[in-house]
Design an enzyme around this catalytic site. Structure first.
Site, PDB file in Angstrom:
ATOM      1  N   ASP A 102       0.823  -1.213   0.000  1.00  0.00           N
ATOM      2  CA  ASP A 102       0.000   0.000   0.000  1.00  0.00           C
ATOM      3  C   ASP A 102       0.856   1.261   0.000  1.00  0.00           C
ATOM      4  O   ASP A 102       0.491   2.286   0.590  1.00  0.00           O
ATOM      5  CB  ASP A 102      -0.952   0.012   1.201  1.00  0.00           C
ATOM      6  CG  ASP A 102      -1.893  -1.177   1.207  1.00  0.00           C
ATOM      7  OD1 ASP A 102      -2.274  -1.610   0.106  1.00  0.00           O
ATOM      8  OD2 ASP A 102      -2.234  -1.667   2.291  1.00  0.00           O
ATOM      9  N   ASP A 140      -2.854  -6.806  -4.926  1.00  0.00           N
ATOM     10  CA  ASP A 140      -2.404  -5.502  -5.443  1.00  0.00           C
ATOM     11  C   ASP A 140      -0.905  -5.419  -5.699  1.00  0.00           C
ATOM     12  O   ASP A 140      -0.456  -4.480  -6.378  1.00  0.00           O
ATOM     13  CB  ASP A 140      -2.805  -4.344  -4.522  1.00  0.00           C
ATOM     14  CG  ASP A 140      -4.295  -4.152  -4.381  1.00  0.00           C
ATOM     15  OD1 ASP A 140      -5.048  -4.785  -5.155  1.00  0.00           O
ATOM     16  OD2 ASP A 140      -4.724  -3.400  -3.494  1.00  0.00           O
ATOM     17  N   ASP A 287     -12.386  -1.415   4.740  1.00  0.00           N
ATOM     18  CA  ASP A 287     -11.189  -1.304   3.902  1.00  0.00           C
ATOM     19  C   ASP A 287     -10.117  -0.447   4.567  1.00  0.00           C
ATOM     20  O   ASP A 287      -8.954  -0.492   4.170  1.00  0.00           O
ATOM     21  CB  ASP A 287     -11.545  -0.661   2.557  1.00  0.00           C
ATOM     22  CG  ASP A 287     -12.426  -1.563   1.707  1.00  0.00           C
ATOM     23  OD1 ASP A 287     -12.166  -2.769   1.648  1.00  0.00           O
ATOM     24  OD2 ASP A 287     -13.383  -1.041   1.099  1.00  0.00           O
TER      25      ASP A 287
END
Length: 316
Positions: A102, A140, A287
């Protein structure tokens, strides 16, 4: 043209070296019941008086996420306990500990460095042992490299390749390298990145994890990626795509309202490259605290869970 030629050569070499690679085998999810975790936050919430609507979430099988917040010295036991509790049911595990996860924002953003990540993956694999399970590898991570330096991006590729190699030592572990979603990378680019992380050793790739794009959109994209690879299969996260994606905008991926549960998990049969539609993101868990009043990532959020249930997609 050079990149496409290189992909072709690598795939050809892989096919000759590994004639029985997982992508050529039968669907690893077919014939198994998926594990419904009685310890999930949704299950605890649905058992409370007056909370019966939440059973729409609690009765469905979901993936179990393991991240870098679990110390490596406790990771093997945690994974072993979960897989053992499932008995003959098939578990879906998510490995989520890549460094700089992230883009390094927020708490618990991945393993400290490359060495720590390799050790974490080793302990994760040890916890699985010689048992049939499904692993979704690093949501991701493959698609999200825009915030990394060239050196960090190269390191990420090496670490993902290491994870694929380590987890596929036992053919009973079906690995799906996460590929983002249909609105992230062109199919050619995702195919190139999958080859770079040794995806020919894996069963395939996952799409739409924790996102909201419709199943048919993701399947069309997945089919295009497989066509460019020349091998592989994929799974689609349908946990929250019942009303489709929210309007585009900054932070639209994080707890958007007026979404709905997607169709329940199911195994795809036939000759399609799709293996299954799964609930990889656990519906009703936040989230992240992307706006005032929103809980931290992974925290059960009753109001959001009810919003998903209210707008769930029903089988036609």
């Amino acid at each position: 043209m050079r990149a496409r030629a290189l992909i072709g050569l690598l795939l050809l070499a892989a096919c000759f070296a590994l004639p029985d690679h997982p992508a050529a085998q039968p669907n690893p999810l077919a014939g198994y019941a998926l594990y419904v975790d009685p310890g999930a936050q949704s299950a605890a919430a649905a058992r409370e008086p007056g909370q019966e609507p939440l059973r729409a979430i609690a009765v469905e099988p979901t993936a179990r996420w393991f991240d870098s917040a679990i110390p490596a010295d406790r990771l093997s036991a945690a994974v072993d306990d979960y897989v053992s509790a499932a008995g003959p049911a098939l578990t879906v595990l998510v490995a989520y500990a890549i460094p700089h996860r992230d883009c390094g924002t927020g708490p618990g953003t991945g393993a400290a460095d490359a060495g720590a990540y390799r050790h974490w993956i080793d302990r994760f694999a040890t916890g699985i042992g010689h048992r049939h399970t499904v692993v979704v590898l690093e949501p991701d991570a493959l698609a999200h490299t825009s915030c990394l330096t060239p050196e960090q991006a190269a390191e990420r590729t090496r670490l993902l390749a290491y994870a694929v190699d380590r987890l596929t030592v036992d053919p009973r572990v079906a690995v799906y390298v996460d590929g983002g979603n249909s609105h992230w990378l062109p199919a050619d680019e995702l195919a190139r990145r999958l080859v770079a992380v040794h995806a020919w050793r894996a069963r395939g790739f996952s799409l739409n994890v924790a996102n909201f794009y419709r199943t048919e959109t993701e399947r069309a994209y997945g089919d295009a990626v497989v066509a460019r690879l020349g091998f592989g299969h994929y799974i689609v996260d349908t946990s929250r795509n019942g009303t489709g994606p929210p309007p585009e905008g900054p932070g639209s991926w994080c707890n958007p309202w007026e979404r709905g549960l997607g169709l329940p998990p199911s195994i795809v049969t036939g000759s399609t490259p799709a293996d299954a539609d799964l609930w990889i993101k656990r519906p009703g868990e936040s989230d992240g605290s992307c706006a005032p009043g929103q809980p931290s990532a992974g925290t059960w959020w009753p109001a959001y869970a009810y919003d998903l249930v209210k707008r769930r997609e029903l089988p036609g």
